[in-house]
Write an enzyme that holds these catalytic residues in place. Structure first.
Site, short mmCIF file in Angstrom:
data_model
loop_
_atom_site.label_atom_id
_atom_site.label_comp_id
_atom_site.label_asym_id
_atom_site.label_seq_id
_atom_site.Cartn_x
_atom_site.Cartn_y
_atom_site.Cartn_z
N PRO A 234 -1.46 6.17 -2.78
CG PRO A 234 0.05 4.70 -3.75
CD PRO A 234 -0.02 5.93 -2.89
CG ASN A 235 -4.37 1.61 -4.97
OD1 ASN A 235 -5.01 1.75 -6.02
ND2 ASN A 235 -3.15 1.12 -4.96
NE ARG B 271 -13.08 -4.02 -5.02
CZ ARG B 271 -12.39 -4.42 -6.09
NH1 ARG B 271 -12.16 -3.61 -7.08
NH2 ARG B 271 -11.96 -5.66 -6.18
NE ARG C 239 -1.64 -6.00 5.20
CZ ARG C 239 -2.14 -5.15 4.30
NH1 ARG C 239 -2.21 -3.85 4.58
NH2 ARG C 239 -2.58 -5.59 3.14
CG ASN D 141 -1.83 5.62 4.91
OD1 ASN D 141 -0.85 5.01 4.44
ND2 ASN D 141 -2.97 5.02 5.21
CB ALA E 275 2.05 0.73 -2.13
CE1 TYR F 179 -5.10 -1.52 3.92
CE2 TYR F 179 -6.17 -2.53 2.02
CZ TYR F 179 -5.03 -2.22 2.73
OH TYR F 179 -3.81 -2.61 2.26
CD GLU G 286 5.45 5.40 8.12
OE1 GLU G 286 6.55 5.66 8.68
OE2 GLU G 286 5.29 4.43 7.36
CG HIS H 145 0.87 2.61 7.74
ND1 HIS H 145 0.97 2.63 6.37
CD2 HIS H 145 2.07 3.03 8.20
CE1 HIS H 145 2.18 3.03 6.02
NE2 HIS H 145 2.88 3.28 7.12
O1 CA2 Z 1 -2.49 0.13 6.25
C1 CA2 Z 1 -2.28 1.11 5.55
O2 CA2 Z 1 -2.80 2.20 5.77
C2 CA2 Z 1 -1.40 0.96 4.30
O3 CA2 Z 1 -0.68 2.18 4.14
C3 CA2 Z 1 -2.34 0.73 3.15
C4 CA2 Z 1 -1.61 0.51 1.84
C5 CA2 Z 1 -0.58 -0.61 1.99
O4 CA2 Z 1 0.17 -0.72 0.78
C6 CA2 Z 1 0.38 -0.33 3.14
O5 CA2 Z 1 1.27 -1.42 3.26
C7 CA2 Z 1 -0.39 -0.17 4.44
C8 CA2 Z 1 -2.61 0.12 0.75
C9 CA2 Z 1 -3.64 1.16 0.52
C10 CA2 Z 1 -4.69 0.57 -0.39
O6 CA2 Z 1 -5.93 0.98 0.09
C11 CA2 Z 1 -7.00 0.25 -0.33
C12 CA2 Z 1 -8.17 0.55 0.30
C13 CA2 Z 1 -9.29 -0.15 -0.04
C14 CA2 Z 1 -9.24 -1.13 -1.02
C15 CA2 Z 1 -8.06 -1.40 -1.65
C16 CA2 Z 1 -6.93 -0.69 -1.31
#
Ligand code: CA2
Length: 145
Positions: A11-12, A19, A108, A75, A78, A24, A99, A101
């Site tokens: 997700p996201n 964003r 974090r 990946n 969350a 990121y 896996e 990230h």
């Molecule tokens: O670092 C990563 O790849 C994560 O999997 C990213 C997740 C986070 O919940 C994990 O703890 C680590 C969040 C993905 C959200 O991606 C976004 C990208 C751009 C803007 C907002 C969110």
């Protein structure tokens, strides 16, 4: 023709490059897909690259990978921190799982320190931005069945 590596995104991650670039980066998910495709090709492999904001959809793709893929890069975003359903599906897939990230969750918030996915992963690549995916594809190709 050998089976593809499934590269699954949670997700996201569709917001990547759009964003929160300070966390990121500016690379979009489309850019990441291209990098994975190039890296896979150089190793004689292909990728099926997918993203969903829905846990059940990710479970469906993992179940599909069980017979159609040679390995899984995921990946889980969350859902990695919360989803026993993803854990169960990955365990049942009986394939090498890497896996990956973009950020380093261990550096974090504490709620990001544990992932269920890591319990079934052969390896984990974190903290290297888009490079995490390229290295994960390389590892998956090396472990592919
Ligand atoms: O670092 C990563 O790849 C994560 O999997 C990213 C997740 C986070 O919940 C994990 O703890 C680590 C969040 C993905 C959200 O991606 C976004 C990208 C751009 C803007 C907002 C969110």
């Amino acid at each position: 023709m050998s089976k593809p590596i499934y590269v699954l995104n949670g997700p996201n991650l569709n917001l990547l490059g759009v964003r929160e670039p300070e966390i990121y980066g500016k690379t979009t998910l489309e850019d990441v897909q291209a990098l994975c495709e190039v890296r896979a090709k150089s190793l004689g492999k292909t990728v099926v690259f997918l993203q969903s904001n829905h846990e059940g959809q990710l479970v469906d793709w993992i179940q599909e990978a069980r017979t159609k893929a040679c390995a899984i890069v995921i990946n889980p975003a969350a859902y990695g921190h919360t989803s026993i359903a993803l854990f169960d599906a990955l365990k049942a897939a009986d394939l090498p799982v890497i896996e990956c990230h973009l950020s380093n969750p261990a550096a974090r918030e504490s709620f990001r320190h544990h992932t269920y996915v890591s319990l079934v992963a052969a390896g984990i690549v974190t903290g290297l931005g888009a490079k995490s995916y390229e290295l994960a594809v390389e590892a998956a190709a090396a472990l592919a069945t």
